[in-house]
Enzyme design. Structure first.
Site, PDB file in Angstrom:
ATOM      1  CD  GLU A   1      -1.844  -7.518   3.434  1.00 52.38           C
ATOM      2  OE1 GLU A   1      -1.474  -6.363   3.175  1.00 52.38           O
ATOM      3  OE2 GLU A   1      -2.488  -7.816   4.462  1.00 52.38           O
TER       4      GLU A   1
ATOM      5  CD  GLU B   1       1.449  -5.102   5.872  1.00 52.19           C
ATOM      6  OE1 GLU B   1       2.252  -6.021   6.203  1.00 52.19           O
ATOM      7  OE2 GLU B   1       0.640  -5.210   4.930  1.00 52.19           O
TER       8      GLU B   1
ATOM      9  N   GLY C   1       0.783  -4.942   1.254  1.00 51.90           N
ATOM     10  CA  GLY C   1      -0.371  -5.086   0.363  1.00 51.90           C
ATOM     11  C   GLY C   1      -0.030  -5.754  -0.966  1.00 51.90           C
TER      12      GLY C   1
ATOM     13  CB  ALA D   1      -0.886  -0.012   1.241  1.00 47.74           C
TER      14      ALA D   1
HETATM   15  C1  LIG Z   1      -2.636  -2.952   4.501  1.00 53.35           C
HETATM   16  C2  LIG Z   1      -1.397  -2.799   3.758  1.00 53.35           C
HETATM   17  C3  LIG Z   1      -0.399  -2.036   4.254  1.00 53.35           C
HETATM   18  C4  LIG Z   1       0.864  -1.906   3.527  1.00 53.35           C
HETATM   19  O1  LIG Z   1       1.068  -2.495   2.489  1.00 53.35           O
HETATM   20  S1  LIG Z   1       1.997  -0.876   4.217  1.00 53.35           S
HETATM   21  C5  LIG Z   1       3.389  -0.990   3.146  1.00 53.35           C
HETATM   22  C6  LIG Z   1       4.161  -2.265   3.335  1.00 53.35           C
HETATM   23  N1  LIG Z   1       5.342  -2.233   2.526  1.00 53.35           N
HETATM   24  C7  LIG Z   1       6.506  -1.800   2.995  1.00 53.35           C
HETATM   25  O2  LIG Z   1       6.660  -1.451   4.160  1.00 53.35           O
HETATM   26  C8  LIG Z   1       7.647  -1.758   2.009  1.00 53.35           C
HETATM   27  C9  LIG Z   1       8.342  -0.435   2.094  1.00 53.35           C
HETATM   28  N2  LIG Z   1       9.379  -0.310   1.095  1.00 53.35           N
HETATM   29  C10 LIG Z   1      10.578  -0.924   1.202  1.00 53.35           C
HETATM   30  O3  LIG Z   1      10.843  -1.707   2.096  1.00 53.35           O
HETATM   31  C11 LIG Z   1      11.608  -0.569   0.190  1.00 53.35           C
HETATM   32  O4  LIG Z   1      11.246   0.656  -0.400  1.00 53.35           O
HETATM   33  C12 LIG Z   1      11.771  -1.613  -0.939  1.00 53.35           C
HETATM   34  C13 LIG Z   1      12.356  -2.903  -0.344  1.00 53.35           C
HETATM   35  C14 LIG Z   1      10.476  -1.899  -1.669  1.00 53.35           C
HETATM   36  C15 LIG Z   1      12.800  -1.045  -1.956  1.00 53.35           C
HETATM   37  O5  LIG Z   1      13.951  -0.629  -1.305  1.00 53.35           O
HETATM   38  P1  LIG Z   1      15.036   0.224  -2.122  1.00 53.35           P
HETATM   39  O6  LIG Z   1      15.447  -0.536  -3.332  1.00 53.35           O
HETATM   40  O7  LIG Z   1      16.128   0.576  -1.141  1.00 53.35           O
HETATM   41  O8  LIG Z   1      14.298   1.523  -2.634  1.00 53.35           O
HETATM   42  P2  LIG Z   1      13.711   2.718  -1.770  1.00 53.35           P
HETATM   43  O9  LIG Z   1      14.590   3.907  -1.948  1.00 53.35           O
HETATM   44  O10 LIG Z   1      13.404   2.305  -0.368  1.00 53.35           O
HETATM   45  O11 LIG Z   1      12.301   2.946  -2.509  1.00 53.35           O
HETATM   46  C16 LIG Z   1      12.219   3.580  -3.768  1.00 53.35           C
HETATM   47  C17 LIG Z   1      11.145   4.648  -3.675  1.00 53.35           C
HETATM   48  O12 LIG Z   1       9.891   3.982  -3.511  1.00 53.35           O
HETATM   49  C18 LIG Z   1       9.236   4.517  -2.368  1.00 53.35           C
HETATM   50  N3  LIG Z   1       8.428   3.462  -1.747  1.00 53.35           N
HETATM   51  C19 LIG Z   1       8.799   2.186  -1.503  1.00 53.35           C
HETATM   52  N4  LIG Z   1       7.802   1.508  -0.944  1.00 53.35           N
HETATM   53  C20 LIG Z   1       6.764   2.380  -0.819  1.00 53.35           C
HETATM   54  C21 LIG Z   1       5.447   2.246  -0.301  1.00 53.35           C
HETATM   55  N5  LIG Z   1       4.971   1.083   0.156  1.00 53.35           N
HETATM   56  N6  LIG Z   1       4.675   3.349  -0.308  1.00 53.35           N
HETATM   57  C22 LIG Z   1       5.119   4.517  -0.799  1.00 53.35           C
HETATM   58  N7  LIG Z   1       6.374   4.690  -1.313  1.00 53.35           N
HETATM   59  C23 LIG Z   1       7.166   3.627  -1.320  1.00 53.35           C
HETATM   60  C24 LIG Z   1      10.361   4.987  -1.456  1.00 53.35           C
HETATM   61  O13 LIG Z   1       9.880   5.949  -0.530  1.00 53.35           O
HETATM   62  C25 LIG Z   1      11.323   5.581  -2.460  1.00 53.35           C
HETATM   63  O14 LIG Z   1      10.833   6.833  -2.832  1.00 53.35           O
HETATM   64  P3  LIG Z   1      11.838   8.066  -2.989  1.00 53.35           P
HETATM   65  O15 LIG Z   1      12.750   7.698  -4.106  1.00 53.35           O
HETATM   66  O16 LIG Z   1      10.947   9.231  -3.335  1.00 53.35           O
HETATM   67  O17 LIG Z   1      12.562   8.236  -1.697  1.00 53.35           O
END
Ligand SMILES: C/C=C/C(=O)SCCNC(=O)CCNC(=O)[C@H](O)C(C)(C)COP(=O)(O)OP(=O)(O)OC[C@H]1O[C@@H](n2cnc3c(N)ncnc32)[C@H](O)[C@@H]1OP(=O)(O)O
Length: 257
Positions: A111, A131, A108, A62
């Protein structure tokens, strides 16, 4: 604005998630997915659906940044219930739905993939429900669907630690059907999908209906409970801290408030 592309390849409908940089699922993206499934349901030429992600990931989950715009617990609850309905539509869709996962399927994103009938993964992909890193819980069905694949203890460990599985491990744990080198994933999935598309669509529909008969009998109630907990977590100071920490790229400090 469109975040999904639908490409018809013979009997296959291929949905591409395309929302750079991480294919994070905004609510609008999930609503768009719902519309595409309605369209595919009414297309007699489509027999199998494949979902995959453009760019580096299947989906990072998400859209965490969008969460900062959700104002009330009720708004989060209602939105979450709407997502449940859409994911359940995919889970009970009358044509087989396959997720082809490369890069990452987190939160998500996983999911959504768990709502598909089959998951094929890149060997080096990351699959997890992180999460709790945000002071939240998996809210799009993960608390209910992950244990049915990996068992209660592994699901608890994955949620509590936020550690992900590699694609190879996901197959060992029964979360994914098979893994392939990333560069071979899409072609291998299309080949499997084509094999399925040659079966009788009527028999496939019956098989799906019957597989779902064995579902958790009270899934409707347990998903409702999950949405309530998710929305309740969302309004806590810890969730505000977790979401802020993600945006500010720092480690959260949770206080139990
Ligand atoms: C009910 C459901 C709830 C949910 O789903 S909550 C979300 C659960 N997911 C997460 O917590 C995953 C969060 N993201 C990460 O762990 C990492 O990212 C990744 C492993 C996917 C990738 O890591 P890396 O390769 O180091 O890239 P990066 O610089 O962290 O991410 C690239 C850009 O993508 C944005 N981004 C990543 N995941 C999300 C997300 N879930 N929502 C919004 N933005 C996201 C970052 O912020 C950044 O952006 P910028 O380049 O502007 O700094």
């Amino acid at each position: 604005m469109s975040f999904l592309q639908l490409s018809n390849q013979g009997a296959l409908a291929v949905i591409t998630i395309n929302r750079p940089p991480a294919n994070a699922m905004s609510y609008a993206l999930i609503v768009e997915l719902d519309g595409l499934f309605d369209k595919i349901a009414n297309d007699p030429d489509t027999r199998v659906v494949v979902i995959h992600g453009e760019g580096r990931f299947f989906s990072a989950g998400a859209d965490i940044k969008e969460f900062t715009q959700v104002e009330t617990e009720k708004q989060m609850h209602d939105q979450t219930m709407a997502v449940h309905k859409i994911f359940r539509k995919i889970e009970t869709f009358e044509k087989p739905v396959i997720a082809a996962i490369h890069g990452a399927a987190l939160g998500g994103g996983l999911e959504l993939a768990m709502s598909c009938h089959i998951r094929y993964v890149a060997s080096n992909a990351k699959l997890g429900l992180p999460e709790l890193n945000l002071g939240l819980i998996p809210g799009y069905g993960g608390t209910q669907r992950l244990p049915s694949h990996v068992g209660l203890a592994k699901a608890a460990e994955m949620m509590f630690t936020s550690e992900s599985l590699t694609g190879e491990e996901a197959v060992q744990w029964g979360l994914a059907n098979a893994h392939f080198p990333e560069e071979e994933l899409k072609a291998s999935v299309l080949q499997k999908a084509q094999k399925i598309a040659e079966k009788s669509p009527l028999a496939l529909k019956s098989a799906i209906d019957l597989l779902r008969l064995g579902d958790t009998p009270n899934l409707k109630e347990t998903l409702e409970a999950e949405a309530e907990h998710f929305a309740a977590c969302f309004k806590t100071e810890d969730a505000k801290e977790g979401i802020a920490a993600f945006v500010e790229k720092r480690k959260p400090v949770f206080k139990g408030k």
